[in-house]
Each structure stands twice: as structure tokens, then as C-alpha cells.
Design an enzyme around this catalytic site. Sequence first.
Site, PDB file in Angstrom:
ATOM      1  N   ILE A  37       0.760  -1.186  -0.019  1.00 45.27           N
ATOM      2  CA  ILE A  37      -0.070  -0.011   0.153  1.00 45.27           C
ATOM      3  C   ILE A  37       0.907   1.214  -0.210  1.00 45.27           C
ATOM      4  CG2 ILE A  37      -1.957  -1.286   0.991  1.00 45.27           C
ATOM      5  CD1 ILE A  37      -1.247   0.473   3.785  1.00 45.27           C
ATOM      6  N   THR A  62       1.552  -3.375  12.331  1.00 44.90           N
ATOM      7  CA  THR A  62       0.805  -3.635  13.690  1.00 44.90           C
ATOM      8  C   THR A  62       1.648  -3.907  14.808  1.00 44.90           C
ATOM      9  OG1 THR A  62       0.367  -5.918  13.169  1.00 44.90           O
ATOM     10  CG2 THR A  62      -1.303  -4.085  12.605  1.00 44.90           C
ATOM     11  N   THR A 101      -7.703   2.429  15.803  1.00 38.89           N
ATOM     12  CA  THR A 101      -7.391   1.604  17.095  1.00 38.89           C
ATOM     13  C   THR A 101      -7.723   2.335  18.397  1.00 38.89           C
ATOM     14  OG1 THR A 101      -5.354   0.830  18.438  1.00 38.89           O
ATOM     15  CG2 THR A 101      -5.050   2.512  16.862  1.00 38.89           C
ATOM     16  N   TYR A 125       3.298   3.568  17.576  1.00 41.32           N
ATOM     17  CA  TYR A 125       2.003   2.835  16.869  1.00 41.32           C
ATOM     18  C   TYR A 125       0.763   3.784  16.804  1.00 41.32           C
ATOM     19  CZ  TYR A 125      -1.606  -0.421  15.899  1.00 41.32           C
ATOM     20  OH  TYR A 125      -2.972  -0.902  15.328  1.00 41.32           O
TER      21      TYR A 125
HETATM   22  N1  LIG Z   1      -4.476  -6.532  16.124  1.00 40.96           N
HETATM   23  C1  LIG Z   1      -5.105  -5.472  17.110  1.00 40.96           C
HETATM   24  O1  LIG Z   1      -5.112  -6.072  18.316  1.00 40.96           O
HETATM   25  C2  LIG Z   1      -5.674  -4.413  16.604  1.00 40.96           C
HETATM   26  C3  LIG Z   1      -6.316  -3.466  17.480  1.00 40.96           C
HETATM   27  C4  LIG Z   1      -6.810  -2.434  17.157  1.00 40.96           C
HETATM   28  C5  LIG Z   1      -6.646  -1.943  15.723  1.00 40.96           C
HETATM   29  N2  LIG Z   1      -5.962  -2.985  14.959  1.00 40.96           N
HETATM   30  C6  LIG Z   1      -6.123  -2.534  13.344  1.00 40.96           C
HETATM   31  O2  LIG Z   1      -6.818  -3.565  12.693  1.00 40.96           O
HETATM   32  C7  LIG Z   1      -6.457  -3.760  11.488  1.00 40.96           C
HETATM   33  C8  LIG Z   1      -6.235  -5.123  10.976  1.00 40.96           C
HETATM   34  O3  LIG Z   1      -5.498  -5.342  11.897  1.00 40.96           O
HETATM   35  P1  LIG Z   1      -4.936  -7.070  11.946  1.00 40.96           P
HETATM   36  O4  LIG Z   1      -4.682  -7.589  13.402  1.00 40.96           O
HETATM   37  O5  LIG Z   1      -5.990  -7.913  10.899  1.00 40.96           O
HETATM   38  O6  LIG Z   1      -3.665  -6.934  11.405  1.00 40.96           O
HETATM   39  P2  LIG Z   1      -2.390  -7.984  11.047  1.00 40.96           P
HETATM   40  O7  LIG Z   1      -3.097  -9.370  11.197  1.00 40.96           O
HETATM   41  O8  LIG Z   1      -1.254  -7.643  11.265  1.00 40.96           O
HETATM   42  O9  LIG Z   1      -2.652  -7.776   9.312  1.00 40.96           O
HETATM   43  C9  LIG Z   1      -2.202  -6.771   8.444  1.00 40.96           C
HETATM   44  C10 LIG Z   1      -1.920  -7.172   7.069  1.00 40.96           C
HETATM   45  O10 LIG Z   1      -1.243  -6.251   6.494  1.00 40.96           O
HETATM   46  C11 LIG Z   1      -0.231  -6.735   5.496  1.00 40.96           C
HETATM   47  N3  LIG Z   1       0.705  -5.457   5.373  1.00 40.96           N
HETATM   48  C12 LIG Z   1       1.735  -5.023   6.313  1.00 40.96           C
HETATM   49  N4  LIG Z   1       2.354  -3.913   5.535  1.00 40.96           N
HETATM   50  C13 LIG Z   1       1.716  -3.703   4.338  1.00 40.96           C
HETATM   51  C14 LIG Z   1       1.806  -3.112   3.382  1.00 40.96           C
HETATM   52  N5  LIG Z   1       2.937  -2.037   3.270  1.00 40.96           N
HETATM   53  N6  LIG Z   1       0.980  -3.118   1.978  1.00 40.96           N
HETATM   54  C15 LIG Z   1       0.339  -4.155   2.148  1.00 40.96           C
HETATM   55  N7  LIG Z   1      -0.229  -5.016   3.259  1.00 40.96           N
HETATM   56  C16 LIG Z   1       0.667  -4.818   4.256  1.00 40.96           C
HETATM   57  C17 LIG Z   1       0.334  -7.614   6.598  1.00 40.96           C
HETATM   58  O11 LIG Z   1       1.467  -8.527   5.928  1.00 40.96           O
HETATM   59  P3  LIG Z   1       2.441  -8.951   6.824  1.00 40.96           P
HETATM   60  O12 LIG Z   1       2.005  -9.795   7.804  1.00 40.96           O
HETATM   61  O13 LIG Z   1       3.448  -9.663   5.498  1.00 40.96           O
HETATM   62  O14 LIG Z   1       3.414  -7.735   7.552  1.00 40.96           O
HETATM   63  C18 LIG Z   1      -0.737  -8.447   7.080  1.00 40.96           C
HETATM   64  O15 LIG Z   1      -1.380  -9.204   6.192  1.00 40.96           O
HETATM   65  C19 LIG Z   1      -5.153  -2.878  11.368  1.00 40.96           C
HETATM   66  O16 LIG Z   1      -5.383  -1.404  10.651  1.00 40.96           O
HETATM   67  C20 LIG Z   1      -4.647  -2.374  12.801  1.00 40.96           C
HETATM   68  O17 LIG Z   1      -4.072  -1.411  12.958  1.00 40.96           O
HETATM   69  C21 LIG Z   1      -5.747  -3.902  15.280  1.00 40.96           C
END
Ligand SMILES: NC(=O)c1ccc[n+]([C@@H]2O[C@H](COP(=O)([O-])OP(=O)(O)OC[C@H]3O[C@@H](n4cnc5c(N)ncnc54)[C@H](OP(=O)(O)O)[C@@H]3O)[C@@H](O)[C@H]2O)c1
Length: 278
Positions: A37, A62, A101, A125
Site C-alpha cells: 500500500i 501492527t 485503534t 504506533y
Molecule cells: N491487532 C489488534 O489488536 C488491533 C487492534 C486495534 C486495531 N487494529 C487495526 O486493525 C487492522 C487490522 O489488524 P490485524 O490484526 O488484522 O492486522 P494483521 O493481522 O497484522 O494484518 C495486517 C496485514 O497487512 C499486511 N501489510 C503490512 N504492511 C503492508 C503493506 N505495506 N502493504 C500491504 N499490506 C501490508 C500484513 O502483511 P505482513 O504480515 O506480511 O506484514 C498483514 O497481512 C489494522 O489497521 C490494525 O491497526 C488491530
Amino acid sequence: MRLLVTGSRGQLGLALQRAAAEAGHEFSGYDLPELDITNSAAVRGAVADARPDALINCAAYTAVDAAEADEARALAVNGAAVAGLAAAADEAGALLVQISTDFVFDGAATRPYREDDPPHPISAYGRTKLAGEHAARRAQRHLIVRTAWLFGDGANFVAAIRRQLDAGATELRVVGDQRGCPTYATDLAGAVIALLEAGTEGIVHAVNAGSASWREFAVEIVRQLGVAAEVVPISTADAARPAPRPAYSVLDASRFRGIVGADLPPWQDALARRLAAE
Ligand SMILES: NC(=O)c1ccc[n+]([C@@H]2O[C@H](COP(=O)([O-])OP(=O)(O)OC[C@H]3O[C@@H](n4cnc5c(N)ncnc54)[C@H](OP(=O)(O)O)[C@@H]3O)[C@@H](O)[C@H]2O)c1
């Protein structure tokens, strides 16, 4: 609806793919390495090809602790790239959905945070995710969904506790002085679809109902798994993690309830479904 999802192989992206299929929406998903992205030309091309009704950005840097020493990279992914997504969404006439978040708040509140409470992140973050919110607001049509403490397929707290228990741990040391809203990726995905179907724009908090400390969350995991293990509370200071975390980041989901007509299920119920799915 035609949905284009970035970060489609992360916890939320995978859950959205299932939720979209169940709700009868068209889904195209991209993740690394095929679409970074931060490459705004590639993003524009993908969005122009797919012509989505909604561009849902689940991609993010993340790694909360790693971001402290790598804020520029985290900002490139969580902030600057979102400006490119906003421009691409505008060109396609699509709604941009940005996932954000509870870490945009400082945790000093004494009641659940509402959408219009002033953000004040205390970690790298959190700062980069707030930059992402600002960038998303530049899209003519945008929806910012703030969520928290996500568990689904992938690396998360439930998986980490389970791994320790599977390895035979009988005593777990878990932070007891941070309170938030554990949220199941499957329920959040359903929430995002429901918000889209309702034509929602602006900022919405979407979390499972209830709140917990990390220790209470761990106690419930142990209880539901029927394992004999003690969960000993430790303080945030004892945990000595690189990134500061809000002590209290419970999100008020009243706006979500008003739009969709119901809260998401209690987190304990969500946890039971998650554990049953493994
Ligand atoms: N996890 C939590 O507790 C939490 C809490 C609050 C909000 N959020 C938000 O919720 C959303 C989803 O979180 P999630 O837990 O599903 O995250 P996740 O499991 O870490 O998934 C994020 C995905 O984005 C990919 N990614 C990273 N950098 C990228 C780039 N430059 N271009 C394209 N793809 C990229 C990652 O690939 P790689 O694995 O290869 O890096 C991964 O597949 C995020 O916006 C996060 O900030 C998460």
C-alpha cells in the site's frame, strides 16, 4: 457491493473475506507481496481495475513495540500510504474504510471513549494510526472504524496464551492494570459489513461488548479451555515493553448500536466461538 480489501491475509482481512461471502458481496483481496500500500501507483492501478464500491484498508504496521524504534516505517504504512488510498478511492468514487485503534487515546479517561473524544496517542504506533485517520478523512467519502485487542487467525493474545498452555505452563504472568475491549475479528468483520450496508460514514467504534484487563482475558481463556493454570497479575511496569500502552482504552460503541440496532456480542461469547473454531 464490490469490496476491495488491502491487508487481506491479516486477521481482519481473512475474516472479512468470509463475512463478505456470507453477505453476498464481491470480494477482491490484496496483501504483500502482490500489493504494497506504500506504492501509490500500484494502489491506484488496483483500485481502477477493481472499481470497488468500498476500499477497505486492513493493511497496517501492527507491531506496536517494534514501531517505537521504527516509527518512520510505521508512519509510511499507517499514515502516508492511507493518503494514497484516499486519492485512489476518490478517483474510483469509492468509500474508503480505514481501520483504526483504541491506541489513538492516552488511557487517562474514566469512562469509555466516544468517537468525538480528543485523541492523544502515547506510542509511536498510536501516533502513526492517528496520522492514518487524518489521511483517511481527506477522502470525499470515508468511514473510520476504531477497534481494539483483536483476536482471529494469526498472532494475537489468545493464540499466545494458548501456546503457553499447550507448552505445559501452569503459571502465567499477565498485565492486570490495562483495561480494554477484546474483539473477535469475525465479529468485527460482520460489523464492518453492517456499517457499509447502512451507508455509514465518519468515525465509529466497533468492539465486542464488555471490557477486561489482559489478566481477566487470560483467566477467561484458561477457564474456557478447562486447564489448571494460575494467572498471576503483573503491572505494566513489570512487563517492561518498549511501547507505552493506554491504561484504559475501553471504547464506547453507542454510535454503532444506534446504526446497526445491536451491540456486538460479549467478548466472552466471542472467545468461546474462537476457541471452538480452532
Ligand atoms: N491487532 C489488534 O489488536 C488491533 C487492534 C486495534 C486495531 N487494529 C487495526 O486493525 C487492522 C487490522 O489488524 P490485524 O490484526 O488484522 O492486522 P494483521 O493481522 O497484522 O494484518 C495486517 C496485514 O497487512 C499486511 N501489510 C503490512 N504492511 C503492508 C503493506 N505495506 N502493504 C500491504 N499490506 C501490508 C500484513 O502483511 P505482513 O504480515 O506480511 O506484514 C498483514 O497481512 C489494522 O489497521 C490494525 O491497526 C488491530
